[in-house]
Design a protein around this motif. Sequence first.
Motif, PDB file in Angstrom:
ATOM      1  N   ALA A 140       0.830  -1.211   0.000  1.00 33.33           N
ATOM      2  CA  ALA A 140       0.000   0.000   0.000  1.00 33.33           C
ATOM      3  C   ALA A 140       0.862   1.257   0.000  1.00 33.33           C
ATOM      4  CB  ALA A 140      -0.926  -0.010   1.206  1.00 33.33           C
ATOM      5  N   ARG A 141       1.926   1.264   0.788  1.00 27.51           N
ATOM      6  CA  ARG A 141       2.785   2.439   0.860  1.00 27.51           C
ATOM      7  C   ARG A 141       3.549   2.652  -0.439  1.00 27.51           C
ATOM      8  NH1 ARG A 141       5.026   1.646   7.106  1.00 27.51           N
ATOM      9  NH2 ARG A 141       3.155   2.514   8.120  1.00 27.51           N
ATOM     10  N   GLU A 142       4.012   1.574  -1.067  1.00 27.31           N
ATOM     11  CA  GLU A 142       4.730   1.719  -2.328  1.00 27.31           C
ATOM     12  C   GLU A 142       3.832   2.292  -3.422  1.00 27.31           C
ATOM     13  OE1 GLU A 142       6.543  -1.989  -3.344  1.00 27.31           O
ATOM     14  OE2 GLU A 142       7.797  -2.040  -1.539  1.00 27.31           O
ATOM     15  N   ILE A 143       2.562   1.888  -3.426  1.00 25.49           N
ATOM     16  CA  ILE A 143       1.616   2.362  -4.438  1.00 25.49           C
ATOM     17  C   ILE A 143       1.078   3.746  -4.111  1.00 25.49           C
ATOM     18  CG2 ILE A 143      -0.654   1.915  -5.472  1.00 25.49           C
ATOM     19  CD1 ILE A 143      -0.047  -1.099  -5.067  1.00 25.49           C
ATOM     20  N   GLY A 144       0.861   4.032  -2.835  1.00 27.08           N
ATOM     21  CA  GLY A 144       0.197   5.261  -2.421  1.00 27.08           C
ATOM     22  C   GLY A 144      -1.298   5.086  -2.287  1.00 27.08           C
ATOM     23  N   PHE A 145      -1.718   3.884  -1.910  1.00 28.06           N
ATOM     24  CA  PHE A 145      -3.128   3.507  -1.826  1.00 28.06           C
ATOM     25  C   PHE A 145      -3.624   3.671  -0.392  1.00 28.06           C
ATOM     26  CE2 PHE A 145      -6.563   0.277  -1.736  1.00 28.06           C
ATOM     27  CZ  PHE A 145      -7.277   0.675  -2.851  1.00 28.06           C
ATOM     28  N   ARG A 146      -4.862   4.141  -0.239  1.00 26.14           N
ATOM     29  CA  ARG A 146      -5.446   4.300   1.097  1.00 26.14           C
ATOM     30  C   ARG A 146      -5.998   2.945   1.546  1.00 26.14           C
ATOM     31  NH1 ARG A 146      -6.314   9.233   3.124  1.00 26.14           N
ATOM     32  NH2 ARG A 146      -6.615  10.169   1.069  1.00 26.14           N
ATOM     33  N   PHE A 147      -5.495   2.446   2.676  1.00 27.75           N
ATOM     34  CA  PHE A 147      -5.691   1.038   3.021  1.00 27.75           C
ATOM     35  C   PHE A 147      -6.108   0.862   4.471  1.00 27.75           C
ATOM     36  CE2 PHE A 147      -3.468  -3.102   4.226  1.00 27.75           C
ATOM     37  CZ  PHE A 147      -4.459  -3.912   3.686  1.00 27.75           C
ATOM     38  N   HIS A 148      -7.159   0.063   4.674  1.00 28.72           N
ATOM     39  CA  HIS A 148      -7.601  -0.351   6.005  1.00 28.72           C
ATOM     40  C   HIS A 148      -7.403  -1.864   6.114  1.00 28.72           C
ATOM     41  CE1 HIS A 148     -10.184   3.174   7.537  1.00 28.72           C
ATOM     42  NE2 HIS A 148      -9.462   3.602   6.516  1.00 28.72           N
ATOM     43  N   ALA A 149      -6.402  -2.282   6.866  1.00 28.98           N
ATOM     44  CA  ALA A 149      -6.188  -3.713   7.094  1.00 28.98           C
ATOM     45  C   ALA A 149      -7.100  -4.176   8.217  1.00 28.98           C
ATOM     46  CB  ALA A 149      -4.733  -3.978   7.467  1.00 28.98           C
ATOM     47  N   THR A 150      -7.743  -5.319   8.025  1.00 29.15           N
ATOM     48  CA  THR A 150      -8.486  -5.903   9.135  1.00 29.15           C
ATOM     49  C   THR A 150      -7.778  -7.185   9.537  1.00 29.15           C
ATOM     50  OG1 THR A 150     -10.038  -7.201   7.782  1.00 29.15           O
ATOM     51  CG2 THR A 150     -10.637  -4.919   8.278  1.00 29.15           C
ATOM     52  N   ARG A 151      -7.380  -7.244  10.800  1.00 28.92           N
ATOM     53  CA  ARG A 151      -6.636  -8.388  11.303  1.00 28.92           C
ATOM     54  C   ARG A 151      -7.626  -9.527  11.529  1.00 28.92           C
ATOM     55  NH1 ARG A 151      -4.579 -13.119  13.283  1.00 28.92           N
ATOM     56  NH2 ARG A 151      -2.327 -12.921  13.649  1.00 28.92           N
ATOM     57  N   GLY A 152      -7.762 -10.355  10.477  1.00 22.16           N
ATOM     58  CA  GLY A 152      -8.666 -11.478  10.570  1.00 22.16           C
ATOM     59  C   GLY A 152      -8.067 -12.614  11.372  1.00 22.16           C
ATOM     60  N   SER A 153      -8.909 -13.578  11.715  1.00 22.04           N
ATOM     61  CA  SER A 153      -8.429 -14.694  12.517  1.00 22.04           C
ATOM     62  C   SER A 153      -9.380 -15.870  12.416  1.00 22.04           C
ATOM     63  CB  SER A 153      -8.294 -14.281  13.989  1.00 22.04           C
ATOM     64  OG  SER A 153      -9.530 -13.799  14.504  1.00 22.04           O
ATOM     65  N   MET A 154      -8.809 -17.067  12.609  1.00 20.42           N
ATOM     66  CA  MET A 154      -9.585 -18.289  12.759  1.00 20.42           C
ATOM     67  C   MET A 154      -8.961 -19.098  13.900  1.00 20.42           C
ATOM     68  SD  MET A 154     -10.546 -19.471   8.863  1.00 20.42           S
ATOM     69  CE  MET A 154      -8.852 -19.655   8.295  1.00 20.42           C
ATOM     70  N   THR A 155      -9.786 -19.635  14.763  1.00 18.57           N
ATOM     71  CA  THR A 155      -9.299 -20.445  15.886  1.00 18.57           C
ATOM     72  C   THR A 155      -9.800 -21.879  15.833  1.00 18.57           C
ATOM     73  OG1 THR A 155     -11.181 -19.893  17.322  1.00 18.57           O
ATOM     74  CG2 THR A 155      -9.271 -18.398  17.382  1.00 18.57           C
ATOM     75  N   ARG A 156     -10.776 -22.164  14.964  1.00 18.87           N
ATOM     76  CA  ARG A 156     -11.427 -23.470  14.956  1.00 18.87           C
ATOM     77  C   ARG A 156     -11.115 -24.188  13.638  1.00 18.87           C
ATOM     78  NH1 ARG A 156     -16.680 -22.119  16.378  1.00 18.87           N
ATOM     79  NH2 ARG A 156     -16.208 -22.551  18.568  1.00 18.87           N
ATOM     80  N   SER A 157     -10.272 -25.216  13.689  1.00 24.56           N
ATOM     81  CA  SER A 157      -9.900 -25.974  12.499  1.00 24.56           C
ATOM     82  C   SER A 157     -10.822 -27.183  12.320  1.00 24.56           C
ATOM     83  CB  SER A 157      -8.453 -26.448  12.621  1.00 24.56           C
ATOM     84  OG  SER A 157      -8.360 -27.510  13.559  1.00 24.56           O
ATOM     85  N   VAL A 158     -10.535 -27.976  11.309  1.00 23.49           N
ATOM     86  CA  VAL A 158     -11.323 -29.193  11.086  1.00 23.49           C
ATOM     87  C   VAL A 158     -11.253 -30.113  12.300  1.00 23.49           C
ATOM     88  CG1 VAL A 158     -11.209 -29.216   8.575  1.00 23.49           C
ATOM     89  CG2 VAL A 158      -9.323 -30.175   9.879  1.00 23.49           C
ATOM     90  N   ASP A 159     -10.154 -30.036  13.035  1.00 26.32           N
ATOM     91  CA  ASP A 159     -10.016 -30.871  14.231  1.00 26.32           C
ATOM     92  C   ASP A 159     -10.977 -30.456  15.345  1.00 26.32           C
ATOM     93  OD1 ASP A 159      -7.942 -32.112  12.892  1.00 26.32           O
ATOM     94  OD2 ASP A 159      -6.403 -30.841  13.799  1.00 26.32           O
ATOM     95  N   ASP A 160     -11.479 -29.215  15.263  1.00 27.83           N
ATOM     96  CA  ASP A 160     -12.369 -28.686  16.297  1.00 27.83           C
ATOM     97  C   ASP A 160     -13.793 -28.503  15.779  1.00 27.83           C
ATOM     98  OD1 ASP A 160     -10.019 -28.242  17.979  1.00 27.83           O
ATOM     99  OD2 ASP A 160      -9.604 -26.561  16.626  1.00 27.83           O
ATOM    100  N   GLY A 161     -14.087 -29.087  14.621  1.00 24.45           N
ATOM    101  CA  GLY A 161     -15.423 -28.946  14.058  1.00 24.45           C
ATOM    102  C   GLY A 161     -15.576 -27.794  13.094  1.00 24.45           C
ATOM    103  N   GLY A 162     -14.464 -27.135  12.722  1.00 21.94           N
ATOM    104  CA  GLY A 162     -14.509 -26.041  11.766  1.00 21.94           C
ATOM    105  C   GLY A 162     -14.199 -26.515  10.359  1.00 21.94           C
TER     106      GLY A 162
END
Length: 449
Positions: A140-162
């Motif tokens: 984003a900084r190299e391009i000069g683009f206005r950017f909102h990052a959202t820190r996504g997450s997952m905690t539940r894998s196939v082992d936990d029913g996800g």
Amino acid sequence: MADYLVINAYLVIDRGIEIAGGWLAVTDGRISAYGGPDVLAPSAARTIDAGGALLTPGLINAHHHMYQNLTRAHAPAVNGSLFEWLTTLYPLWAGLDDENVYLSTFVAMVELLMGGCTTSMDHMYVHPRPQLIDAQFRAAREIGFRFHATRGSMTRSVDDGGLPPASVVQDEDTILADSERLVRGFHDPAPGAMGRVALAPCSLFSVSESIMRRSAELAERHDLRLHTHLAEDHDEDRYCAEVYGCTPVEYLERVGWASHRTWVAHFIYPSKAEIDRLAHAGVCAVQCPCSNMMIGGGSLDAMDLRRRGMRVGLGCDGSASTDSASLWLETRQALLLGRYRNGPASMTARDALDLATRGGAACLGREDELGHLRVGACADFVIWQMSEVALAGALSDPVEAWLRCAPAVAGTTVVAGRVLVERGEPQIAGLGDILRAHAQAARRMQRLN
């Protein structure tokens, strides 16, 4: 003296403010003045003649997954349901590293600029390796683009029913510690910010109830916004009923997310009462017309939500489901979908433009300075380019013609007063090298080498 002046444009400054043959002045990355042909324009260091073309605020992308352009139109996944599509692609996305996140983000941002988008969020929720979002901010900084990052997450894998493999999920402490690190390193709360951070647990079926609550608490502490997918699929309804004993919206309310900080993607299957409750709480929603129609899962009724008091923006969604990143195309599709659903009098091109500008700014919490071109707003705007053949006979309404007389592309895209697309071509150094490296990374991820 202004930095530069755009003349001879059909200006859309804001909803209800349009000027034929107008001019727009930019100083220090902000709109400093505008007027019509009967008002004397200021002197400027540079003048751009729009040639009578339509000039609008830059479009705002309120939901995206940029890394997915590495697996566009991936054959084994193209005809599946949402859950089938995800389970096919998760194993490929487990190969993400900082280099291909950088490449995919760079390509996504250039593509967005060419479709008239000047601000975008990104929902990065797959984290097989640490600090991937840092690479997005570098692009984003190299391009000069206005950017909102959202820190996504997952905690539940196939082992936990996800749904996802264990290699792309993280524990709660790791997620929250990295969220704090990103806020310290990249979140700029100041007016005119080019980079901000929000918190975005992926979906109700991929994270724990605890991470939802703890993310809301962290957002309150740092004054951040919150984002997630919600009410997107009937499988989500069934999952929520079985695991939590409630609907997805009731779950969102239960974990403390029904607030002015929150915007949600898709929001296809809530009840009317649930829409009213979240609208009253200040929650915003994002329609992703092309992606929703491609997967065949329905789409929210944007004008009904607006009538009920909810702000609605538009998003491209993942580039492996749409499979493009053009906010112009999403805006046109929103118009067509709205009219198809509710009749020809239900929605105008100006309504669709409002979704793509003011609506997106509301989702990101930046209505004061984005999504319009009033004096003091960020100088983010687009001069639209259409062929003479496409516009032949379109004489009475440039805004309606913009979406009806397709196709349109960005002839000039300006972000924070910098011209990033000119005469339809990105003004981005090294783009050819980036595209070649991206092609190699995509082949590796899709296991085509």
